[in-house]
Scaffold this motif. Structure first.
Motif, PDB file in Angstrom:
ATOM      1  N   PHE A   1      15.903 -18.634 -53.867  1.00 11.16           N
ATOM      2  CA  PHE A   1      16.609 -17.431 -54.321  1.00 11.16           C
ATOM      3  C   PHE A   1      18.105 -17.698 -54.443  1.00 11.16           C
ATOM      4  O   PHE A   1      18.749 -17.238 -55.398  1.00 11.16           O
ATOM      5  CB  PHE A   1      16.365 -16.253 -53.369  1.00 11.16           C
ATOM      6  CG  PHE A   1      15.043 -15.578 -53.565  1.00 11.16           C
ATOM      7  CD1 PHE A   1      14.739 -14.940 -54.762  1.00 11.16           C
ATOM      8  CD2 PHE A   1      14.103 -15.565 -52.550  1.00 11.16           C
ATOM      9  CE1 PHE A   1      13.518 -14.307 -54.945  1.00 11.16           C
ATOM     10  CE2 PHE A   1      12.877 -14.940 -52.722  1.00 11.16           C
ATOM     11  CZ  PHE A   1      12.578 -14.307 -53.923  1.00 11.16           C
ATOM     12  N   GLU A   2      18.660 -18.432 -53.489  1.00 13.65           N
ATOM     13  CA  GLU A   2      20.093 -18.739 -53.526  1.00 13.65           C
ATOM     14  C   GLU A   2      20.455 -19.525 -54.782  1.00 13.65           C
ATOM     15  O   GLU A   2      21.464 -19.236 -55.436  1.00 13.65           O
ATOM     16  CB  GLU A   2      20.501 -19.505 -52.267  1.00 13.65           C
ATOM     17  CG  GLU A   2      20.446 -18.643 -51.011  1.00 13.65           C
ATOM     18  CD  GLU A   2      20.671 -19.430 -49.729  1.00 13.65           C
ATOM     19  OE1 GLU A   2      20.688 -20.684 -49.763  1.00 13.65           O
ATOM     20  OE2 GLU A   2      20.836 -18.776 -48.680  1.00 13.65           O
TER      21      GLU A   2
ATOM     22  N   GLN B   1      18.668 -19.601 -57.598  1.00 11.41           N
ATOM     23  CA  GLN B   1      18.380 -18.769 -58.766  1.00 11.41           C
ATOM     24  C   GLN B   1      19.485 -17.743 -59.030  1.00 11.41           C
ATOM     25  O   GLN B   1      19.836 -17.497 -60.176  1.00 11.41           O
ATOM     26  CB  GLN B   1      17.050 -18.047 -58.566  1.00 11.41           C
ATOM     27  CG  GLN B   1      16.616 -17.189 -59.737  1.00 11.41           C
ATOM     28  CD  GLN B   1      15.241 -16.564 -59.509  1.00 11.41           C
ATOM     29  OE1 GLN B   1      14.508 -16.945 -58.603  1.00 11.41           O
ATOM     30  NE2 GLN B   1      14.906 -15.599 -60.339  1.00 11.41           N
ATOM     31  N   TYR B   2      20.033 -17.164 -57.970  1.00 15.32           N
ATOM     32  CA  TYR B   2      20.998 -16.076 -58.142  1.00 15.32           C
ATOM     33  C   TYR B   2      22.438 -16.467 -57.819  1.00 15.32           C
ATOM     34  O   TYR B   2      23.341 -15.656 -57.975  1.00 15.32           O
ATOM     35  CB  TYR B   2      20.581 -14.865 -57.301  1.00 15.32           C
ATOM     36  CG  TYR B   2      19.325 -14.220 -57.829  1.00 15.32           C
ATOM     37  CD1 TYR B   2      19.371 -13.349 -58.913  1.00 15.32           C
ATOM     38  CD2 TYR B   2      18.078 -14.510 -57.275  1.00 15.32           C
ATOM     39  CE1 TYR B   2      18.218 -12.766 -59.420  1.00 15.32           C
ATOM     40  CE2 TYR B   2      16.916 -13.932 -57.775  1.00 15.32           C
ATOM     41  CZ  TYR B   2      16.997 -13.065 -58.842  1.00 15.32           C
ATOM     42  OH  TYR B   2      15.859 -12.497 -59.344  1.00 15.32           O
TER      43      TYR B   2
ATOM     44  N   PHE C   1      23.920 -12.129 -50.062  1.00  8.42           N
ATOM     45  CA  PHE C   1      22.906 -11.229 -50.614  1.00  8.42           C
ATOM     46  C   PHE C   1      22.633 -10.099 -49.631  1.00  8.42           C
ATOM     47  O   PHE C   1      22.604  -8.927 -49.998  1.00  8.42           O
ATOM     48  CB  PHE C   1      21.598 -11.973 -50.910  1.00  8.42           C
ATOM     49  CG  PHE C   1      20.426 -11.040 -51.012  1.00  8.42           C
ATOM     50  CD1 PHE C   1      20.212 -10.301 -52.157  1.00  8.42           C
ATOM     51  CD2 PHE C   1      19.572 -10.853 -49.930  1.00  8.42           C
ATOM     52  CE1 PHE C   1      19.156  -9.390 -52.239  1.00  8.42           C
ATOM     53  CE2 PHE C   1      18.510  -9.959 -49.997  1.00  8.42           C
ATOM     54  CZ  PHE C   1      18.305  -9.226 -51.150  1.00  8.42           C
TER      55      PHE C   1
ATOM     56  N   MET D   1      22.888  -4.327 -54.630  1.00  7.27           N
ATOM     57  CA  MET D   1      21.880  -5.154 -55.288  1.00  7.27           C
ATOM     58  C   MET D   1      20.774  -4.246 -55.805  1.00  7.27           C
ATOM     59  O   MET D   1      20.423  -3.254 -55.173  1.00  7.27           O
ATOM     60  CB  MET D   1      21.295  -6.184 -54.315  1.00  7.27           C
ATOM     61  CG  MET D   1      22.303  -7.164 -53.745  1.00  7.27           C
ATOM     62  SD  MET D   1      23.108  -8.206 -54.965  1.00  7.27           S
ATOM     63  CE  MET D   1      21.764  -9.231 -55.498  1.00  7.27           C
TER      64      MET D   1
ATOM     65  N   ASP E   1      12.227  -9.287 -56.601  1.00  9.09           N
ATOM     66  CA  ASP E   1      12.916 -10.431 -55.997  1.00  9.09           C
ATOM     67  C   ASP E   1      13.814  -9.992 -54.844  1.00  9.09           C
ATOM     68  O   ASP E   1      13.841 -10.627 -53.791  1.00  9.09           O
ATOM     69  CB  ASP E   1      13.753 -11.176 -57.039  1.00  9.09           C
ATOM     70  CG  ASP E   1      12.948 -12.158 -57.868  1.00  9.09           C
ATOM     71  OD1 ASP E   1      11.729 -12.304 -57.620  1.00  9.09           O
ATOM     72  OD2 ASP E   1      13.544 -12.782 -58.768  1.00  9.09           O
ATOM     73  N   SER E   2      14.550  -8.909 -55.034  1.00 11.27           N
ATOM     74  CA  SER E   2      15.436  -8.420 -53.972  1.00 11.27           C
ATOM     75  C   SER E   2      14.646  -8.027 -52.734  1.00 11.27           C
ATOM     76  O   SER E   2      15.048  -8.319 -51.603  1.00 11.27           O
ATOM     77  CB  SER E   2      16.264  -7.228 -54.451  1.00 11.27           C
ATOM     78  OG  SER E   2      17.210  -7.629 -55.397  1.00 11.27           O
TER      79      SER E   2
ATOM     80  N   TRP F   1      13.418 -11.226 -51.106  1.00  8.08           N
ATOM     81  CA  TRP F   1      14.549 -11.920 -50.487  1.00  8.08           C
ATOM     82  C   TRP F   1      14.945 -11.209 -49.194  1.00  8.08           C
ATOM     83  O   TRP F   1      15.176 -11.845 -48.165  1.00  8.08           O
ATOM     84  CB  TRP F   1      15.712 -11.943 -51.475  1.00  8.08           C
ATOM     85  CG  TRP F   1      16.799 -12.951 -51.210  1.00  8.08           C
ATOM     86  CD1 TRP F   1      16.973 -13.733 -50.106  1.00  8.08           C
ATOM     87  CD2 TRP F   1      17.867 -13.276 -52.096  1.00  8.08           C
ATOM     88  NE1 TRP F   1      18.095 -14.526 -50.241  1.00  8.08           N
ATOM     89  CE2 TRP F   1      18.660 -14.259 -51.458  1.00  8.08           C
ATOM     90  CE3 TRP F   1      18.249 -12.830 -53.349  1.00  8.08           C
ATOM     91  CZ2 TRP F   1      19.804 -14.797 -52.040  1.00  8.08           C
ATOM     92  CZ3 TRP F   1      19.381 -13.369 -53.935  1.00  8.08           C
ATOM     93  CH2 TRP F   1      20.141 -14.351 -53.291  1.00  8.08           C
TER      94      TRP F   1
END
Length: 108
Positions: free
Chosen positions: A55-56, A58-59, A66, A75, A80-81, A84
């Protein structure tokens, strides 16, 4: 009569040890149980941290950043959120458990 829970049994052992009881076999068994749980939690933590790293990448955010932004409502509520967020909380619980199992100081 209800059978004792694991917590009841642990409390009984704690009380025995507090009274000065020592047993090499039991000491060894407790050490092995603790070491096994540490190994399992370390493996789980590695898997969670690998998923967080995806995730890190990717975003372009650290998981701590985050989390701060997610808690502040900055956010979006995407799948995904939410995943995560769940992984982040899992990591925090695993770290706390490992600190207890290792006898490390916690920040409670």
């Amino acid at each position: 009569m209800n059978s004792p829970t694991a917590l009841d049994r642990l409390e009984r052992l704690r009380r025995l040890y507090a009274m000065g009881f020592h047993d090499a076999f039991l000491d060894s068994a407790l050490r092995k149980v603790t070491d096994r749980q540490i190994a399992r939690d370390e493996a789980d933590l590695k898997r969670v941290e690998d998923a967080l790293a995806q995730f890190e990448r990717q975003y372009g955010l650290t998981s701590d950043e985050f989390w701060r932004r997610y808690q502040a409502g900055e956010m979006p509520d995407t799948a995904d959120s939410m995943e995560w967020n769940t992984l982040y909380k899992m990591r925090q619980r695993l770290i706390a458990r490992l600190q207890v199992l290792r006898g490390e100081a916690t920040h409670e």
